[in-house]
Design an enzyme around this catalytic site. Structure first.
Site, PDB file in Angstrom:
ATOM      1  N   LYS A 258       0.930  -1.269  -0.050  1.00 37.97           N
ATOM      2  CA  LYS A 258       0.055  -0.057  -0.073  1.00 37.97           C
ATOM      3  C   LYS A 258       0.793   1.355  -0.178  1.00 37.97           C
ATOM      4  O   LYS A 258       2.072   1.256   0.210  1.00 37.97           O
ATOM      5  CB  LYS A 258      -0.955   0.079   1.300  1.00 37.97           C
ATOM      6  CG  LYS A 258      -2.051  -1.166   0.970  1.00 37.97           C
ATOM      7  CD  LYS A 258      -3.276  -0.869   2.294  1.00 37.97           C
ATOM      8  CE  LYS A 258      -4.297  -1.665   2.011  1.00 37.97           C
ATOM      9  NZ  LYS A 258      -5.408  -1.848   3.042  1.00 37.97           N
TER      10      LYS A 258
ATOM     11  N   ARG B 215      -3.511  -9.726   5.449  1.00 34.14           N
ATOM     12  CA  ARG B 215      -3.815 -10.057   4.160  1.00 34.14           C
ATOM     13  C   ARG B 215      -2.888  -9.566   3.103  1.00 34.14           C
ATOM     14  O   ARG B 215      -2.507  -8.349   3.101  1.00 34.14           O
ATOM     15  CB  ARG B 215      -5.141  -9.193   4.246  1.00 34.14           C
ATOM     16  CG  ARG B 215      -5.827  -9.293   3.044  1.00 34.14           C
ATOM     17  CD  ARG B 215      -7.202  -8.510   2.819  1.00 34.14           C
ATOM     18  NE  ARG B 215      -7.974  -8.673   1.698  1.00 34.14           N
ATOM     19  CZ  ARG B 215      -7.820  -7.827   0.394  1.00 34.14           C
ATOM     20  NH1 ARG B 215      -6.872  -6.857   0.610  1.00 34.14           N
ATOM     21  NH2 ARG B 215      -8.566  -7.910  -0.361  1.00 34.14           N
TER      22      ARG B 215
END
Length: 294
Positions: free
Chosen positions: A237, A271
């Protein structure tokens, strides 16, 4: 300081998730969730999947690498992503879930959706978990659906929608205090409709700047105090690659570092796009803080 946090929060007493068909997922040690992205515009190009054969090959590789859960999503939630209809989302995700369930009947599967009808159809074909990025804010029927279906529910914090969340990053007070208040309110609503197994996801990068996301990561033990499993979705991210001057494609090393901090601060689920590396991270953290008996 990190060592103390790990001992106190990371490997907590035995916890379980009751999944489809009465199966139980043990969270006694942190588990890894593999991301199978069925959208054509995923922010990380390396995770885009074009065919069923490719999907099954990637699912098999993730399971062999140690993924406990496979998370399939057909609606892009990257900032500014295009909105698609429920029917288009179903076309993308339901056949994929059915194919993975057929090929790997013992795998735990999660559907990444904020729509109650998509979730219901996914569970009907054997999916185990609902992963809702909106925390029930984008579909008023989601909580009741999760309660009726009796499956674990991932409760994530997000403001707005994927289309406008980048404009909703201003928080009047302390951001972690807001998250705790948000989770407490949502949990009360979930429990009221019969949801019993809940996973908390602070929503790194969703209506949050990189600095805000790092603040949440640093203070993750405050969320763990709510007594529920915490999921960390940090993989590649912007909070990882922007401070390093990189891109999603070159953010694996940063992701491993961020996942390590998350584990030390109490996360029980990671995740990720890169399953093997995350599994190795979990094992090394365990080796350091839970050494084998002589």
């Amino acid at each position: 300081m990190l060592q103390t946090a790990a001992k106190d929060t990371c490997f907590s007493p035995r916890q379980t998730l009751r999944c489809h068909g009465g199966r139980v997922l043990d969270l006694r040690r942190p588990q890894v969730i593999g991301i199978l992205n069925l959208t054509p515009d995923s922010f990380y190009a390396g995770n885009r999947i074009a065919t069923t054969d490719e999907l099954l090959r990637r699912a098999e590789a993730m399971l062999q690498a140690g993924a406990a859960i496979l998370d399939l999503g057909g609606y892009s939630t990257r900032p500014g992503a295009e909105d698609i209809s429920a029917e288009e989302e179903k076309t993308r995700v339901l056949p994929a879930l059915e194919a993975v369930r057929g090929a790997f009947p013992e795998a735990f599967l999660s559907v990444d959706t904020f729509r109650a009808d998509v979730a219901a159809e996914a569970i009907a074909i054997g999916t185990d978990i609902i992963n809702d990025v909106s925390g029930g804010t984008l579909d008023a029927g989601m909580f009741a659906t999760a309660g009726r279906l009796g499956v674990p529910y991932v409760l994530m914090h997000m403001r707005g929608t994927p289309q406008n969340m980048a404009q909703q990053m201003h928080y009047e007070g302390d951001i972690v205090t807001e998250l705790v208040r948000y989770f407490r309110d949502k949990l009360a609503a979930l429990y009221a409709v019969g949801v019993t197994d809940v996973i908390l996801d602070p929503g790194f990068g969703f209506a949050k700047t990189p600095a805000q996301s790092h603040e949440i990561l640093r203070r993750l033990p405050e969320l763990a105090l709510l007594g529920l499993p915490v999921l960390a979705g940090l993989s590649r991210k912007s909070m990882v690659y922007k401070p390093l001057g990189l891109s999603p494609d070159t953010a694996l090393t940063g992701t491993i570092a961020a996942n390590t901090v998350a584990l030390l601060n109490g996360a029980q689920l990671l995740r990720v796009h890169d399953v093997a590396e995350a599994v190795h991270t979990v094992r090394l953290v365990q080796q350091t803080f839970i050494p084998s008996s002589p």
